[in-house]
Design an enzyme around this catalytic site. Structure first.
Site, PDB file in Angstrom:
ATOM      1  N   THR A 149       0.824  -1.205   0.000  1.00  0.00           N
ATOM      2  CA  THR A 149       0.000   0.000   0.000  1.00  0.00           C
ATOM      3  C   THR A 149       0.862   1.262   0.000  1.00  0.00           C
ATOM      4  O   THR A 149       1.975   1.270   0.560  1.00  0.00           O
ATOM      5  CB  THR A 149      -0.943   0.012   1.235  1.00  0.00           C
ATOM      6  OG1 THR A 149      -1.286   1.357   1.557  1.00  0.00           O
ATOM      7  CG2 THR A 149      -0.305  -0.590   2.451  1.00  0.00           C
ATOM      8  N   SER A 184      -0.716   2.512  10.805  1.00  0.00           N
ATOM      9  CA  SER A 184      -1.583   1.565  11.532  1.00  0.00           C
ATOM     10  C   SER A 184      -0.851   0.232  11.575  1.00  0.00           C
ATOM     11  O   SER A 184       0.087   0.015  10.801  1.00  0.00           O
ATOM     12  CB  SER A 184      -2.932   1.379  10.814  1.00  0.00           C
ATOM     13  OG  SER A 184      -2.754   0.570   9.658  1.00  0.00           O
ATOM     14  N   TYR A 186      -1.940  -2.505  10.497  1.00  0.00           N
ATOM     15  CA  TYR A 186      -2.135  -3.076   9.156  1.00  0.00           C
ATOM     16  C   TYR A 186      -1.057  -2.570   8.200  1.00  0.00           C
ATOM     17  O   TYR A 186      -0.399  -3.349   7.507  1.00  0.00           O
ATOM     18  CB  TYR A 186      -3.538  -2.713   8.626  1.00  0.00           C
ATOM     19  CG  TYR A 186      -3.612  -2.700   7.117  1.00  0.00           C
ATOM     20  CD1 TYR A 186      -3.628  -3.895   6.397  1.00  0.00           C
ATOM     21  CD2 TYR A 186      -3.623  -1.496   6.400  1.00  0.00           C
ATOM     22  CE1 TYR A 186      -3.660  -3.884   5.007  1.00  0.00           C
ATOM     23  CE2 TYR A 186      -3.656  -1.478   5.024  1.00  0.00           C
ATOM     24  CZ  TYR A 186      -3.673  -2.672   4.320  1.00  0.00           C
ATOM     25  OH  TYR A 186      -3.690  -2.657   2.956  1.00  0.00           O
ATOM     26  N   HIS A 187      -0.894  -1.221   8.160  1.00  0.00           N
ATOM     27  CA  HIS A 187       0.068  -0.683   7.201  1.00  0.00           C
ATOM     28  C   HIS A 187       1.492  -1.151   7.528  1.00  0.00           C
ATOM     29  O   HIS A 187       2.296  -1.382   6.629  1.00  0.00           O
ATOM     30  CB  HIS A 187      -0.005   0.849   7.174  1.00  0.00           C
ATOM     31  CG  HIS A 187      -1.257   1.371   6.505  1.00  0.00           C
ATOM     32  ND1 HIS A 187      -2.377   1.734   7.214  1.00  0.00           N
ATOM     33  CD2 HIS A 187      -1.566   1.547   5.203  1.00  0.00           C
ATOM     34  CE1 HIS A 187      -3.319   2.134   6.357  1.00  0.00           C
ATOM     35  NE2 HIS A 187      -2.854   2.037   5.139  1.00  0.00           N
ATOM     36  N   LYS A 190       2.401  -4.410   6.008  1.00  0.00           N
ATOM     37  CA  LYS A 190       2.781  -4.309   4.591  1.00  0.00           C
ATOM     38  C   LYS A 190       4.243  -3.878   4.465  1.00  0.00           C
ATOM     39  O   LYS A 190       4.944  -4.284   3.540  1.00  0.00           O
ATOM     40  CB  LYS A 190       1.865  -3.317   3.872  1.00  0.00           C
ATOM     41  CG  LYS A 190       0.398  -3.712   3.869  1.00  0.00           C
ATOM     42  CD  LYS A 190       0.152  -4.896   2.958  1.00  0.00           C
ATOM     43  CE  LYS A 190      -1.317  -5.207   2.842  1.00  0.00           C
ATOM     44  NZ  LYS A 190      -1.602  -6.302   1.921  1.00  0.00           N
TER      45      LYS A 190
HETATM   46  N1  NAD Z   1      -8.999  -2.034  -1.417  1.00  0.00           N
HETATM   47  C1  NAD Z   1      -8.062  -1.090  -1.305  1.00  0.00           C
HETATM   48  O1  NAD Z   1      -8.361   0.124  -1.326  1.00  0.00           O
HETATM   49  C2  NAD Z   1      -6.619  -1.482  -1.185  1.00  0.00           C
HETATM   50  C3  NAD Z   1      -5.649  -0.477  -1.226  1.00  0.00           C
HETATM   51  C4  NAD Z   1      -4.299  -0.814  -1.111  1.00  0.00           C
HETATM   52  C5  NAD Z   1      -3.946  -2.141  -0.945  1.00  0.00           C
HETATM   53  N2  NAD Z   1      -4.906  -3.110  -0.892  1.00  0.00           N
HETATM   54  C6  NAD Z   1      -4.485  -4.501  -0.724  1.00  0.00           C
HETATM   55  O2  NAD Z   1      -4.990  -5.267  -1.801  1.00  0.00           O
HETATM   56  C7  NAD Z   1      -5.301  -6.587  -1.354  1.00  0.00           C
HETATM   57  C8  NAD Z   1      -6.733  -6.921  -1.733  1.00  0.00           C
HETATM   58  O3  NAD Z   1      -7.592  -5.959  -1.164  1.00  0.00           O
HETATM   59  P1  NAD Z   1      -9.168  -6.090  -1.234  1.00  0.00           P
HETATM   60  O4  NAD Z   1      -9.717  -4.729  -1.049  1.00  0.00           O
HETATM   61  O5  NAD Z   1      -9.568  -6.894  -2.412  1.00  0.00           O
HETATM   62  O6  NAD Z   1      -9.435  -6.902   0.106  1.00  0.00           O
HETATM   63  P2  NAD Z   1     -10.518  -8.026   0.422  1.00  0.00           P
HETATM   64  O7  NAD Z   1     -10.513  -8.217   1.893  1.00  0.00           O
HETATM   65  O8  NAD Z   1     -11.832  -7.676  -0.208  1.00  0.00           O
HETATM   66  O9  NAD Z   1      -9.917  -9.291  -0.309  1.00  0.00           O
HETATM   67  C9  NAD Z   1      -8.952 -10.124   0.274  1.00  0.00           C
HETATM   68  C10 NAD Z   1      -9.393 -11.558   0.080  1.00  0.00           C
HETATM   69  O10 NAD Z   1      -8.408 -12.396   0.650  1.00  0.00           O
HETATM   70  C11 NAD Z   1      -9.029 -13.355   1.497  1.00  0.00           C
HETATM   71  N3  NAD Z   1      -8.100 -13.681   2.569  1.00  0.00           N
HETATM   72  C12 NAD Z   1      -7.644 -12.861   3.561  1.00  0.00           C
HETATM   73  N4  NAD Z   1      -6.801 -13.519   4.360  1.00  0.00           N
HETATM   74  C13 NAD Z   1      -6.712 -14.783   3.874  1.00  0.00           C
HETATM   75  C14 NAD Z   1      -5.985 -15.932   4.249  1.00  0.00           C
HETATM   76  N5  NAD Z   1      -5.169 -15.914   5.326  1.00  0.00           N
HETATM   77  N6  NAD Z   1      -6.122 -17.059   3.516  1.00  0.00           N
HETATM   78  C15 NAD Z   1      -6.929 -17.087   2.433  1.00  0.00           C
HETATM   79  N7  NAD Z   1      -7.645 -16.030   2.021  1.00  0.00           N
HETATM   80  C16 NAD Z   1      -7.531 -14.892   2.726  1.00  0.00           C
HETATM   81  C17 NAD Z   1     -10.292 -12.690   1.993  1.00  0.00           C
HETATM   82  O11 NAD Z   1     -11.278 -13.623   2.379  1.00  0.00           O
HETATM   83  C18 NAD Z   1     -10.709 -11.861   0.779  1.00  0.00           C
HETATM   84  O12 NAD Z   1     -11.581 -12.578  -0.052  1.00  0.00           O
HETATM   85  C19 NAD Z   1      -5.043  -6.604   0.154  1.00  0.00           C
HETATM   86  O13 NAD Z   1      -3.780  -7.155   0.399  1.00  0.00           O
HETATM   87  C20 NAD Z   1      -5.056  -5.139   0.525  1.00  0.00           C
HETATM   88  O14 NAD Z   1      -4.266  -4.899   1.658  1.00  0.00           O
HETATM   89  C21 NAD Z   1      -6.234  -2.801  -1.015  1.00  0.00           C
END
Ligand code: NAD
Length: 394
Positions: A149, A184, A186-187, A190
């Site tokens: 991120t 955070s 979370y961050h 990453k």
């Molecule tokens: N959505 C955003 O704005 C955004 C921004 C920057 C980075 N990201 C990163 O992009 C990635 C995807 O984001 P998203 O918004 O689609 O999130 P999301 O939570 O909708 O999707 C993540 C998926 O991974 C699955 N998952 C999580 N932990 C798991 C595990 N241990 N084993 C198996 N499956 C698992 C969840 O069930 C979910 O379906 C994440 O790593 C997130 O940190 C997202």
């Protein structure tokens, strides 16, 4: 550019970006494999929330996918923090590229308390370690595309480069990782992932793209508009991100709530741009043995600008006025700061933004209005309740 179909594994395929990405890659002719343990579905329900769009069970999702794209997705149910699970998938399918999206992705969730902080730390960091070991042991040529991120960098008072920067200090020069200063737990996971990926690359010459992604907004991609196979859409205070949440506040007649002064600036991109960039990152891989960092966002905006733009678009669409109400900032962050991150590499690889912010907000609001009744039930979980400094211990 024509690219040969590839065997692509999406860890986290059931999520917001994963499901949209699967459709994009299928439309490009790639063969898709997916894994998920439905973590997000469960945790979102635990805070009394749900995706605004109803998301079918995985079996029905995959059937719908097969019907529209005439392609099967081979699905593995399990936890990527379990090494045996990751090794089994790698043994079975030997992917040519793997996207790692399967991490706990909510900053507020990670700040609720010790339990959630540990769950985020352990799950996220361990899953990435599992992945690099499985790649090294079973498939060292695989291209790992890992979602990090823009929040890893924080908001330093200097320009932000893409991953590395040249520095001169006490008369000596070096190229070093750009300092990370996350806001955070979370961050920080990453950041730790990025360090671990960089080290795995140094040890074993794995081919890695580490994506510093901005905040993603939007309900549709080109593919979803055609297939109607919607991805999840979260708008609550824990799982919903700024612009998506603001749009939901307008539609439910709640005030739009910038946190604090609202001058915080962040990089943003639409869901369509996110899956386009991720596809480009795969089809234009780094060199053998390279660790590459891409800053993935379209524009940076202040939170106030986004709140005002949602207000304006909502008024244009409905003739109604949405209030903007600044609320105490639940986070610990600078509210006035310099922000100027680079994002050149994806443009050099061919990325061009697909739409504009106002059109995208219009689409979000229209899609939300189609689900007014479901959205109404979620109204109680939209306003901020998770305060960083109130994070609870044992
Ligand atoms: N959505 C955003 O704005 C955004 C921004 C920057 C980075 N990201 C990163 O992009 C990635 C995807 O984001 P998203 O918004 O689609 O999130 P999301 O939570 O909708 O999707 C993540 C998926 O991974 C699955 N998952 C999580 N932990 C798991 C595990 N241990 N084993 C198996 N499956 C698992 C969840 O069930 C979910 O379906 C994440 O790593 C997130 O940190 C997202």
């Amino acid at each position: 550019m024509t690219v040969m179909p590839m065997r692509v594994l999406i860890l986290g395929i059931d999520g917001y970006i994963g499901w949209a990405l699967a459709q994009k890659l299928a439309s490009q002719g790639h063969d898709i494999y997916g894994a998920d343990n439905f973590y997000t579905r469960r945790r979102v329900k635990e805070v009394g929330s749900d995706s605004v769009f109803p998301i079918p069970r995985i079996g029905a999702r995959l059937q719908g996918f097969k019907k529209f794209y005439d392609k099967d997705i081979r699905f593995f149910r399990g936890n990527v923090a379990d090494p045996k699970f990751v090794y089994k998938i790698f043994e079975d399918i030997k992917p040519e590229a793997v996207y790692h999206l399967a991490e706990q992705r909510s900053a507020p969730y990670s700040m609720m308390g010790l339990k959630q902080a540990n769950e985020t730390m352990i799950g996220n960091i361990v899953s990435t370690i599992n992945l690099v070991y499985a790649a090294k042991d079973l498939n060292p040529d695989v291209h790992i595309i890992k979602l990090g991120t823009m929040g890893e960098y924080g908001t330093p008072n200097i320009d932000i480069t893409e991953g590395f920067f040249e520095i001169e200090f006490r008369g000596r020069k070096d190229t070093l990782p750009f300092p990370r200063n996350a806001g955070s737990w979370y961050h920080w996971t990453k950041v730790h992932d990025s360090n671990n990926l960089m080290f795995a690359n140094r040890l074993w010459k794995l081919k890695i793209t580490d994506v510093m992604q901005g905040v993603v907004y939007g309900t549709e991609t080109n593919e979803i508009t055609r297939s109607h196979l919607y991805t999840r859409f979260d708008i609550d205070e824990v799982w919903g991100t700024a612009l998506n949440r603001f749009s939901a506040q307008a539609v439910t007649s709640l005030p739009i709530t910038p946190y604090g002064k609202g001058n915080q600036k962040r990089g943003f991109l639409s869901l369509d741009d996110s899956v386009n960039c991720l596809t480009i990152a795969m089809e234009r891989p780094p060199k053998e043995g390279e660790y590459r960092v891409l800053n993935q966002f379209d524009q940076y905006y202040s939170v106030n600008f986004l709140a005002e733009t949602v207000q304006e678009v909502y008024r244009e669409l409905t003739g109604k006025n949405a209030q903007i109400q600044h609320v105490d900032n639940p986070r610990v962050e600078a509210e006035n700061h310099y922000y100027n991150p680079d994002h050149k590499k994806l443009y050099d690889l061919g990325y061009r933004p697909s739409g504009n912010l106002r059109d995208e907000i219009k689409k979000i609001i229209e899609d939300l209005m189609k689900h007014r009744e479901r959205l109404g039930k979620l109204k109680k979980v939209i306003m901020p309740k998770t305060f960083w400094r109130e994070s609870s211990g044992l």
